[in-house]
Design a protein around this motif. Structure first.
Motif, PDB file in Angstrom:
ATOM      1  N   ASP A 102      -0.744  12.606  13.381  1.00  0.00           N
ATOM      2  CA  ASP A 102      -0.820  11.775  12.190  1.00  0.00           C
ATOM      3  C   ASP A 102       0.584  11.327  11.810  1.00  0.00           C
ATOM      4  O   ASP A 102       1.586  11.974  12.134  1.00  0.00           O
ATOM      5  N   LEU A 111      -6.551  -2.451   7.296  1.00  0.00           N
ATOM      6  CA  LEU A 111      -6.955  -1.047   7.310  1.00  0.00           C
ATOM      7  C   LEU A 111      -6.311  -0.287   6.154  1.00  0.00           C
ATOM      8  O   LEU A 111      -6.964   0.555   5.511  1.00  0.00           O
ATOM      9  N   ALA A 112      -5.039  -0.575   5.877  1.00  0.00           N
ATOM     10  CA  ALA A 112      -4.351   0.100   4.768  1.00  0.00           C
ATOM     11  C   ALA A 112      -4.985  -0.236   3.428  1.00  0.00           C
ATOM     12  O   ALA A 112      -4.878   0.551   2.474  1.00  0.00           O
ATOM     13  N   ARG A 162      -6.550   5.399  13.704  1.00  0.00           N
ATOM     14  CA  ARG A 162      -7.410   4.236  13.489  1.00  0.00           C
ATOM     15  C   ARG A 162      -6.581   2.951  13.518  1.00  0.00           C
ATOM     16  O   ARG A 162      -7.017   1.934  14.074  1.00  0.00           O
ATOM     17  N   THR A 220      -1.757   7.941   4.088  1.00  0.00           N
ATOM     18  CA  THR A 220      -1.456   9.346   4.342  1.00  0.00           C
ATOM     19  C   THR A 220      -2.686  10.132   4.763  1.00  0.00           C
ATOM     20  O   THR A 220      -2.586  11.323   5.066  1.00  0.00           O
ATOM     21  N   ALA A 221      -3.847   9.485   4.781  1.00  0.00           N
ATOM     22  CA  ALA A 221      -5.092  10.183   5.103  1.00  0.00           C
ATOM     23  C   ALA A 221      -5.099  10.625   6.557  1.00  0.00           C
ATOM     24  O   ALA A 221      -4.592   9.923   7.440  1.00  0.00           O
ATOM     25  N   HIS A 250       0.808  -1.212   0.000  1.00  0.00           N
ATOM     26  CA  HIS A 250       0.000   0.000   0.000  1.00  0.00           C
ATOM     27  C   HIS A 250       0.848   1.272   0.000  1.00  0.00           C
ATOM     28  O   HIS A 250       0.362   2.349   0.348  1.00  0.00           O
ATOM     29  N   GLN A 272      -8.098  -0.351   2.988  1.00  0.00           N
ATOM     30  CA  GLN A 272      -9.342   0.413   2.923  1.00  0.00           C
ATOM     31  C   GLN A 272      -9.125   1.917   2.871  1.00  0.00           C
ATOM     32  O   GLN A 272      -9.951   2.645   2.318  1.00  0.00           O
ATOM     33  N   ARG A 273      -8.016   2.390   3.473  1.00  0.00           N
ATOM     34  CA  ARG A 273      -7.776   3.827   3.571  1.00  0.00           C
ATOM     35  C   ARG A 273      -6.342   4.143   3.184  1.00  0.00           C
ATOM     36  O   ARG A 273      -5.415   3.378   3.472  1.00  0.00           O
ATOM     37  N   ASP A 274      -6.164   5.309   2.573  1.00  0.00           N
ATOM     38  CA  ASP A 274      -4.822   5.777   2.217  1.00  0.00           C
ATOM     39  C   ASP A 274      -4.015   5.980   3.496  1.00  0.00           C
ATOM     40  O   ASP A 274      -4.497   6.596   4.460  1.00  0.00           O
ATOM     41  N   PHE A 299      -5.536   8.198   9.777  1.00  0.00           N
ATOM     42  CA  PHE A 299      -5.216   6.791   9.495  1.00  0.00           C
ATOM     43  C   PHE A 299      -4.431   6.166  10.641  1.00  0.00           C
ATOM     44  O   PHE A 299      -4.745   5.057  11.091  1.00  0.00           O
TER      45      PHE A 299
END
Length: 480
Positions: A313, A346-347, A360, A353-354, A31, A349-351, A357
């Protein structure tokens, strides 16, 4: 302009090249564009000891919940292990175990399994499969000095190279996998992040281990385990014989505060004579010691509650850097593996760098650790002299229920299956409250307790042999 022209390379920086770090790299490599692992020491390209991993000299059980997670992250790893001599041991019938509720029977079908091998072999297999990925690079001999960024976002880490020069390594996501000695909470505090609360439960466990050349034994030799009983008003003493590669036994003994083993080679076997059963002492009398006794006293259960703080983050902690567990329960590697798998999911499903992230991800990877904490730390607080929060009425009631389950499991497949699923981290603790399990616990044991261990004729023959017999290496004794 094509979409590729707008793509910004995503870089992950993993601090620590041990098992947790390599699994985190495996989780994130699909990812991102590159993963750089910063490792303080040189990582060998063979299953041999390495600096920075003193716990490798002790017995490590890789439960099926961890082995399955590793295989899902790095397919083919299990074949590397078994090809190099690791053992796949069926549970519960492949373990001779004296629990606080008595000896377990071995007449059941396979419920789960464990991988039995030296830690050096386990790490080597994972590292070998990971480094086949061209996205992953290891920077050896390099020390992490501090995190870069602000209390809002981490942007990398400052490191010291082997020649003494320093360098700032930028990254979109930094993963702390530096283990029990992690300095991340101090690094974060220096950037203005609030103090990360910790929970520590310490039963004062000391671990001592030694390798033995195994006597002539059946090929499917079991794990042999004598557990401590936290209900007794004396220090808990336990021991395990783990059959590993090279026709060897890795033997670990442990004692809680007031009953600790020492590093004296002459007294190592004597410690096993103080256990609740003489079985392990009897088997060690048939084996040949190899090398010195290794002692470890850093065994406290410690949770760093990153999820309770407004974290920046771009940063997360995994493995012992987040939750370190008493090794006597054998959950450390499996928790790291399941945490890495949760990170991968999780990676997907979501970027990475978002915004949000990392927070979560920290919660997701904390769930397997929380389950293992309940199985281990919540039992450790019941031993005499344990330090940390005192057991509550709920703790004691839960302990009584678990003990009833353990006693019932000595003769009930329903409870055996539930306890084994939970111990191997294949199911959560909720499995112990299913209606069928509750009913079995209320009914209690269905058969009389065994008077001694459930040994096969071949295992009895080794136990009862007149002296050491190590001339035959791994040659098998026929089973009857």
């Amino acid at each position: 302009m094509s979409p590729a022209a707008h793509h910004r390379a995503r870089r992950v920086l993993v601090l620590g090249g041990g098992l947790s770090g390599t699994l985190a790299a495996a989780a994130l490599a699909p990812h991102c564009d590159s993963v750089v692992i910063v490792e303080r020491y040189t990582l060998p390209d063979a299953p041999v000891p390495r600096r920075g991993l003193p716990q490798a000299r002790h017995a490590h059980m890789l439960w099926s919940g961890g082995a399955d997670a590793i295989e899902s992250l790095l397919p083919g790893t299990t074949a590397l292990w078994t090809g190099a001599g690791a053992r796949r041991i069926s549970l519960p019938n492949g373990m001779v175990s004296l629990s606080p509720g008595g000896w377990y029977r071995r007449c059941w079908p396979e419920v789960q399994y464990l991988v039995s091998a030296g830690r050096d072999l386990i790490d080597w297999g994972i590292r070998t499969r990971l480094l086949e990925d061209p996205k992953v690079t290891v920077v050896p001999g390099t020390e992490t000095l501090r995190l870069l960024g602000t209390a809002t976002r981490i942007t990398g880490a400052a490191v010291r190279r082997p020649d003494g020069t320093t360098e700032d390594l930028e990254a979109d996501l930094v993963v702390d996998a530096t283990g029990r000695g992690s300095r991340a909470t101090r690094w974060l505090a220096a950037l203005g992040v609030a103090e990360v609360p910790e929970t520590v439960i310490d039963a004062g466990v000391t671990y001592a281990s030694r390798r033995y050349r195994a006597p002539r034994v059946p090929e499917d030799w079991p794990v042999i385990n004598v557990q401590a009983d936290s209900r007794l008003p004396v220090p808990g003493k336990a021991a395990t014989i783990l059959p590993i590669e090279g026709s060897q036994w890795l033997v670990s003994v442990s004692g809680t505060r007031g009953g600790e083993p020492g590093g004296d080679e002459e007294r190592f076997a004597e410690f096993t004579e103080q256990l609740r059963s003489p079985l392990i002492a009897q088997y060690l009398a048939r084996a040949e010691p190899l090398g010195p006794v290794t002692v470890t006293r850093t065994t406290a259960n410690r949770r760093r509650h990153f999820e309770k703080v407004r974290m920046p983050d771009g940063f997360l902690a995994i493995g012992d850097a987040a939750t370190s567990l008493n090794p006597v329960y054998g959950h450390g590697m499996s928790v790291a593996a399941q945490s890495a798998r949760a990170l991968r999911d999780l990676a997907a499903q979501r970027d990475i760098t978002a915004p949000g992230f990392a927070r979560r991800a920290q919660r997701a990877i904390g769930r397997p650790a929380a389950a293992a904490w309940m199985l281990g730390a919540d039992q450790d607080i019941l031993f005499p002299g344990a330090e940390g929060r005192r057991p509550t009425l709920a703790d004691r009631l839960a302990g009584r229920y678990v003990h009833r389950l353990i006693r019932t499991a000595c003769s009930d497949l329903t409870v055996v299956r539930a306890l084994t699923d939970v111990m191997t981290l294949q199911r959560g603790a909720g499995a112990l409250a299913r209606p069928g399990v509750l009913l079995a616990a209320a009914r209690g044991p269905r058969l009389p307790a065994l008077e001694g261990p459930a040994l096969t004729p071949g295992e009895e023959r080794v136990r009862d042999a007149p002296g050491r017999d190590t001339a035959y290496g791994s040659e098998a004794v026929p089973r009857h």
